[in-house]
Design a protein around this motif. Structure first.
Motif, PDB file in Angstrom:
ATOM      1  N   ARG A  72       0.850  -1.186   0.000  1.00  0.00           N
ATOM      2  CA  ARG A  72       0.000   0.000   0.000  1.00  0.00           C
ATOM      3  C   ARG A  72       0.887   1.237   0.000  1.00  0.00           C
ATOM      4  O   ARG A  72       2.041   1.197   0.439  1.00  0.00           O
ATOM      5  CB  ARG A  72      -0.926   0.028   1.217  1.00  0.00           C
ATOM      6  N   ASP A  74       1.064   4.796   1.632  1.00  0.00           N
ATOM      7  CA  ASP A  74       0.540   5.666   2.679  1.00  0.00           C
ATOM      8  C   ASP A  74       0.959   7.110   2.428  1.00  0.00           C
ATOM      9  O   ASP A  74       2.066   7.373   1.933  1.00  0.00           O
ATOM     10  CB  ASP A  74       1.055   5.238   4.055  1.00  0.00           C
ATOM     11  N   ASP A  76       1.807  10.252   4.524  1.00  0.00           N
ATOM     12  CA  ASP A  76       2.153  10.602   5.894  1.00  0.00           C
ATOM     13  C   ASP A  76       2.465  12.087   6.035  1.00  0.00           C
ATOM     14  O   ASP A  76       3.050  12.698   5.127  1.00  0.00           O
ATOM     15  CB  ASP A  76       3.380   9.807   6.371  1.00  0.00           C
ATOM     16  N   THR A  86      -0.905   9.514   9.482  1.00  0.00           N
ATOM     17  CA  THR A  86      -1.171   9.064   8.115  1.00  0.00           C
ATOM     18  C   THR A  86      -2.552   9.563   7.729  1.00  0.00           C
ATOM     19  O   THR A  86      -3.531   9.256   8.413  1.00  0.00           O
ATOM     20  CB  THR A  86      -1.108   7.534   8.006  1.00  0.00           C
ATOM     21  N   SER A  89      -4.415   6.408   2.330  1.00  0.00           N
ATOM     22  CA  SER A  89      -3.666   5.253   1.843  1.00  0.00           C
ATOM     23  C   SER A  89      -4.304   4.711   0.571  1.00  0.00           C
ATOM     24  O   SER A  89      -5.530   4.747   0.415  1.00  0.00           O
ATOM     25  CB  SER A  89      -3.632   4.165   2.920  1.00  0.00           C
TER      26      SER A  89
END
Length: 206
Positions: A72, A74, A76, A86, A89
């Protein structure tokens, strides 16, 4: 008689040691390698998309070797050199729209800042995951601190290879309140120097 007992005890102890040594070693899990290839949005057929993506945009191809990772991407937020949250995603990067496995995908990221009011700014983040089987566009919105007026991209300019055993930083936008921007790369040490950053991180789900 005692001598026989001591000999018997020694034989039992030695047999136990040999059995332990003959136990099979645990199997080493298969490792997965991730290869990242930067895509220049100002070259080739893709350059005609640049006006729609804006200057805060970038692209790269991802390919894996070994066992298919449940990967995945993410998004952030980093503040003062530390990840704080986060905000979104994009999952199943190496799966097609119908759930089939794919070996390679291309990620296109665009970040557009909009000043809605004098003291309010919003960033619209678009992430497109494209492969031969189709593409999937995801959109995220975050509110920005208007004092962070100076922004710059942090991306890879050369192909990279990784072992998928830790988070992989693939793209970032840094912002400062000092009207200065700093040269940096996508490493833990370099990102640790940021005042504020939007970091796109590749992670693995078990």
């Amino acid at each position: 008689m005692r001598l026989r007992w001591w000999i018997l005890i020694c034989i039992v102890v030695l047999t136990g040691c040999i059995s332990e040594k003959n136990e099979p070693l645990p199997e080493i899990p298969n490792t997965t390698s991730i290869h990242l290839t930067p895509v220049d949005l100002s070259q080739g057929e893709v350059r005609k998309l640049r006006p729609f993506l804006g200057m805060m945009s970038g692209a790269f191809k991802l390919e894996y070797e070994g066992e298919k990772p449940n990967a995945r991407l993410d998004i952030d937020i980093w503040e003062k050199g530390q990840k704080v949250e986060t905000i979104g995603s994009v999952g199943h990067l190496f799966s097609s729209l119908d759930g089939q496995s794919i070996k390679e995908t291309e990620i296109i990221i665009s970040i557009e800042s909009l000043r809605i009011e004098k003291d309010k700014e919003t960033a619209i983040i678009k992430v497109n995951n494209a492969s031969n089987s189709g593409s999937s566009l995801s959109t995220f919105n975050i509110e920005l601190d208007t004092e962070l007026a100076t922004k710059g991209l942090v991306d890879h300019t050369e192909p990279q290879s990784y072992t998928f055993d830790q988070p992989i930083y693939v793209f970032a936008m840094q912002a400062t309140s000092t009207n200065e921007i700093y040269m940096m790369d996508l490493t833990q040490e370099s990102l640790g120097e940021t005042e504020w950053a939007l970091v796109f991180t590749l992670r693995y789900d078990d």
